[in-house]
Design a protein around this motif. Structure first.
Motif, PDB file in Angstrom:
ATOM      1  N   LYS A  99       0.291  -6.131 -22.181  1.00 50.72           N
ATOM      2  CA  LYS A  99       1.366  -6.212 -21.187  1.00 50.72           C
ATOM      3  C   LYS A  99       0.816  -5.857 -19.812  1.00 50.72           C
ATOM      4  O   LYS A  99      -0.234  -5.228 -19.674  1.00 50.72           O
ATOM      5  N   LYS A 100       1.564  -6.225 -18.788  1.00 53.40           N
ATOM      6  CA  LYS A 100       1.030  -6.085 -17.430  1.00 53.40           C
ATOM      7  C   LYS A 100       0.712  -4.643 -17.078  1.00 53.40           C
ATOM      8  O   LYS A 100      -0.270  -4.379 -16.363  1.00 53.40           O
ATOM      9  N   ASP A 101       1.526  -3.687 -17.565  1.00 51.54           N
ATOM     10  CA  ASP A 101       1.258  -2.295 -17.208  1.00 51.54           C
ATOM     11  C   ASP A 101       0.007  -1.756 -17.886  1.00 51.54           C
ATOM     12  O   ASP A 101      -0.434  -0.643 -17.573  1.00 51.54           O
ATOM     13  N   LEU A 102      -0.587  -2.530 -18.808  1.00 50.27           N
ATOM     14  CA  LEU A 102      -1.843  -2.144 -19.446  1.00 50.27           C
ATOM     15  C   LEU A 102      -2.975  -3.098 -19.057  1.00 50.27           C
ATOM     16  O   LEU A 102      -3.945  -3.257 -19.797  1.00 50.27           O
ATOM     17  N   THR A 103      -2.852  -3.732 -17.888  1.00 49.27           N
ATOM     18  CA  THR A 103      -3.887  -4.610 -17.347  1.00 49.27           C
ATOM     19  C   THR A 103      -4.385  -4.038 -16.023  1.00 49.27           C
ATOM     20  O   THR A 103      -3.931  -2.986 -15.545  1.00 49.27           O
ATOM     21  N   TYR A 104      -5.336  -4.750 -15.421  1.00 51.41           N
ATOM     22  CA  TYR A 104      -5.894  -4.366 -14.117  1.00 51.41           C
ATOM     23  C   TYR A 104      -5.637  -5.540 -13.175  1.00 51.41           C
ATOM     24  O   TYR A 104      -6.213  -6.624 -13.375  1.00 51.41           O
ATOM     25  N   TYR A 105      -4.788  -5.362 -12.179  1.00 49.32           N
ATOM     26  CA  TYR A 105      -4.393  -6.482 -11.328  1.00 49.32           C
ATOM     27  C   TYR A 105      -4.600  -6.121  -9.860  1.00 49.32           C
ATOM     28  O   TYR A 105      -4.922  -4.988  -9.508  1.00 49.32           O
ATOM     29  N   PHE A 120      -5.504   1.800 -15.788  1.00 49.74           N
ATOM     30  CA  PHE A 120      -4.721   0.572 -15.686  1.00 49.74           C
ATOM     31  C   PHE A 120      -3.944   0.548 -14.363  1.00 49.74           C
ATOM     32  O   PHE A 120      -3.766   1.562 -13.698  1.00 49.74           O
ATOM     33  N   GLY A 121      -3.466  -0.649 -14.035  1.00 47.72           N
ATOM     34  CA  GLY A 121      -2.582  -0.765 -12.883  1.00 47.72           C
ATOM     35  C   GLY A 121      -3.190  -1.543 -11.728  1.00 47.72           C
ATOM     36  O   GLY A 121      -4.190  -2.259 -11.869  1.00 47.72           O
ATOM     37  N   LYS A 122      -2.556  -1.377 -10.574  1.00 45.66           N
ATOM     38  CA  LYS A 122      -2.952  -2.123  -9.382  1.00 45.66           C
ATOM     39  C   LYS A 122      -4.232  -1.557  -8.770  1.00 45.66           C
ATOM     40  O   LYS A 122      -4.455  -0.346  -8.763  1.00 45.66           O
ATOM     41  N   THR A 123      -5.050  -2.442  -8.256  1.00 47.12           N
ATOM     42  CA  THR A 123      -6.316  -2.050  -7.643  1.00 47.12           C
ATOM     43  C   THR A 123      -6.090  -1.613  -6.207  1.00 47.12           C
ATOM     44  O   THR A 123      -5.328  -2.253  -5.462  1.00 47.12           O
ATOM     45  N   PRO A 124      -6.730  -0.532  -5.763  1.00 50.33           N
ATOM     46  CA  PRO A 124      -6.595  -0.125  -4.362  1.00 50.33           C
ATOM     47  C   PRO A 124      -7.068  -1.222  -3.410  1.00 50.33           C
ATOM     48  O   PRO A 124      -7.904  -2.064  -3.760  1.00 50.33           O
TER      49      PRO A 124
END
Length: 519
Positions: free
Chosen positions: A53-59, A101-105
Motif C-alpha cells: 500500500k502507498k503508506d508502505l512505499t517510498y514516493y 517509508f513515506g514521502k521523500t524530502p
C-alpha cells in the motif's frame, strides 16, 4: 597496445567442472524433459504477488532513470536500497533504509562522489552498508554507509575507496559470492578488485573488442563468471586463468542479460534474456554450460523492445521477469533441476512504468506468512515493495515450511580475497531461515484422516437407514407377538379352540382335588 583477445584453452582451476556431459548428465537432461511434460512437481505454480500500500512505499522520488537503459539502476541490502538521483551535474546516489517509508524530502542527503551519472550499483553480501557505484566517469566508488543513517550528504572525500583502471564507462559491478572481491566491467574490460585492500585491482582481463559487456553473474562458489555481451548471448570466463571457457551458440542480440542459475543440482545452467529482433521479439532461454551450442529451452516473451530484467531466487527456482517501461511482473518456475520454464502468474503493478528492479535478501522474508520472495520495483517517482506468497492451508501456517525454505546464503565470507586470488574455492556459508521455537512442517505430528463433507453425508445417510431398519424390525416382531396364540395365555372370550388353546383352565370354584399338600 591493443587489448589481448583470449582464446579457449584448457584451464587448470575451475574449468575441470565443465566437462562434456556424461551418460549420467545425459540421463539428467532426459529426466528434465519428462519433468517439463508435467507440472505436478512444481511447488510454486500458484505463487502470487502483491504490491505494498502507498503508506508502505517510498514516493516523491526524482530518480535518474535515463542514465542508462542497460542496467536496472536499483540495488538492495538487508537494511538499505540505493538508486541514482537526478541532478544538474555529477552522479549523486540516493540511499534509504527499508523501514523509512513515506514521502521523500525535497532536498535529501545523497552520495556525491562521481563527476558523471552513475550507471551501476551493488551492495556487498557481507557488509550490509558497503555500496559500490560505477559511473560514466570511468571510476568506481566504495561507500560505507553510516550505521546511524544519512545525517548529511557525503562527498568524494568520504568514499572508502576510489577504484580506477577502466577506460570506458562502468556499466556493471557485482560482488563475489564467497569473498570480498568486486567484479566490474567497462566495454570489453573486466576487473576484479580486492575490497579488503582498499579496492586495489587484483586481476584484469580483456575480451574481444566486440564483446561489450552488459552484466556479470558468478556461479555458486565464484570460481567462474558469466558475462552477457553484444557479440554473443553469453560467455563463461575463468578470471584467474584470464581465459574464455564457454561461449553460447546463437547470433548476437540486443539488450542481453545473463544469470547463472546457482543451486541447480549437478547441472550448470544459465538463463539469458535478450531482444533478438524480427518476429522473435524478446526471449528467455536456458543453457547447459556443458553443451552450450543450443539452448535447452527457449521461450518467447513478447514483441516489446524494453530491456528485460530477470530476478532469480536460487532457493525456490523462481524467476521474476519485468522490462523497462512495463507494468507487469511475470512469474516463472524453472523446476527442481532448473531445466524448464513454466509460466505461473502475472502481477500487474499500477502507476508509473518500471525503470528498476531488485531482490531483497532472503532473510527479509516473513516465513510465518509463507513469504518466499521480496523485491523492490522502481519507477522514476517511487519505489514499491513487492511480496510473493505461496498459498498454504491455515492449519499448516504455524509450522516452518521447510519444503519451500531451504537454507540460504549467510552474510559471512567463506574465503579471504587473497585466498581466492591464490586459487582456492569454497562453497558459500548457508544458514536456516527457521524461526526459534517454530516446528518444521516435516516434523508435524500425523493428523486423523480427514473425511470430506460428501463422505460425511453419505455415512450419515447409511447410519439413519440402519436405525430405520432396526426400528422396523422391532415393530415387526412386536406385531407378530401381538397376534400369536400363546398356549400359556389363551383368549377365553372367543372360546377354546382345540389344538390351539390346549392349556388347562382351572376353575376357582371347583375345590375338588385341592389339598394343602400340593403347596
Amino acid at each position: 597496445q591493443g587489448p589481448t583477445v583470449p582464446t579457449p584453452s584448457p584451464l587448470p582451476l575451475a574449468m575441470a567442472a565443465l566437462e562434456e556431459p556424461s551418460r549420467a548428465s545425459t540421463a539428467s537432461v532426459a529426466s528434465s524433459v519428462d519433468e517439463r511434460r508435467s507440472s505436478t512437481t512444481l511447488k510454486f505454480k500458484h505463487l502470487y504477488g502483491s504490491p505494498a500500500k502507498k503508506d508502505l512505499t517510498y514516493y516523491g522520488l526524482r530518480v535518474n532513470a535515463t542514465a542508462t537503459v542497460d542496467t536496472s539502476l536499483l540495488a538492495t541490502s538487508m537494511e538499505w536500497w540505493a538508486a541514482p538521483w537526478t541532478s544538474s551535474g555529477g552522479g549523486p546516489v540516493y540511499v534509504r533504509r527499508h523501514n523509512d517509508f513515506g514521502k521523500t524530502p525535497q532536498h535529501p542527503h545523497v552520495l556525491s562522489g562521481h563527476k558523471a551519472p552513475v550507471l551501476s550499483l551493488a551492495f556487498s553480501p557481507f557488509h550490509q552498508g558497503l555500496l559500490a557505484t560505477g559511473s560514466d566517469d570511468q571510476h568506481i566508488c566504495l561507500w560505507s554507509l553510516p550505521s546511524e543513517g544519512m545525517e548529511r550528504s557525503l562527498g568524494a572525500e568520504d568514499a572508502t575507496a576510489d577504484l580506477t583502471g577502466h577506460r570506458q564507462p562502468v556499466k556493471a559491478v557485482e560482488f563475489h559470492p564467497t569473498c570480498p572481491v568486486l567484479a566490474s566491467a567497462a566495454a570489453a574490460h573486466l576487473m576484479f578488485s580486492d575490497v579488503e585492500a582498499a579496492g586495489a585491482a587484483a586481476l584484469e582481463m580483456h575480451l574481444d573488442e566486440v564483446d561489450q559487456v552488459n552484466n556479470l553473474s558468478f556461479n555458486m562458489n565464484g570460481s567462474l563468471v558469466a558475462v552477457a555481451t553484444k557479440a554473443c548471448v553469453a560467455r563463461v570466463v575463468d578470471p584467474r586463468a584470464s581465459s574464455v571457457a564457454v561461449s553460447t551458440g546463437g547470433t548476437s542480440a540486443r539488450s542481453s542479460r545473463v544469470v547463472w542459475l546457482t543451486n541447480s543440482g549437478p547441472a550448470d545452467m544459465l538463463l539469458t534474456v535478450a531482444n533478438v529482433g524480427g518476429s522473435k521479439g524478446r526471449q528467455m532461454c536456458l543453457w547447459d554450460v556443458r553443451a552450450p551450442d543450443t539452448p535447452v529451452v527457449a521461450k518467447h516473451i513478447d514483441h516489446s523492445t524494453g530491456q528485460l530484467y530477470p530476478l532469480y531466487d536460487e532457493g525456490t527456482g523462481v524467476v521474476l521477469l519485468s522490462g523497462r517501461g512495463d507494468n507487469t511482473v511475470r512469474i516463472f518456475d524453472l523446476g527442481p533441476s532448473r531445466s524448464m520454464i513454466t509460466h505461473c502468474t502475472d502481477l500487474q503493478v499500477p502507476g508509473e512504468p518500471m525503470s528498476g528492479f531488485a531482490l531483497v535478501p532472503k532473510q527479509a522474508c516473513d516465513v510465518k506468512r509463507v513469504e518466499t520472495i521480496k523485491a523492490l520495483r522502481m519507477s522514476p517517482v517511487d519505489v514499491t515493495p513487492l511480496t510473493f506468497v505461496v498459498p498454504r492451508a491455515e492449519n499448516l501456517k504455524p509450522y516452518f515450511q521447510d519444503d519451500i525454505f531451504p537454507p540460504c546464503r549467510a552474510p559471512v565470507a567463506a574465503l579471504a580475497a587473497a585466498e581466492w586470488l591464490a586459487g582456492s574455492d569454497a562453497d558459500p556459508i548457508m544458514e536456516s531461515l527457521q524461526p526459534e521455537g517454530m516446528l518444521p512442517l516435516s516434523e508435524k505430528p500425523p493428523e486423523e484422516k480427514r473425511v470430506s463433507r460428501g463422505q460425511q453425508m453419505k455415512e450419515a445417510m447409511v447410519s439413519r437407514q440402519a436405525e430405520e431398519d432396526q426400528r422396523d424390525s422391532v415393530m415387526a416382531k412386536m406385531a407378530q407377538m401381538a397376534v400369536q396364540r400363546s398356549k400359556f395365555h389363551p383368549n377365553e372370550s372367543m372360546g377354546r379352540r382345540p389344538g390351539v388353546d390346549a392349556a388347562p383352565v382351572l376353575d376357582s370354584d371347583d375345590e375338588e382335588g385341592w389339598s394343602d399338600d400340593d403347596e
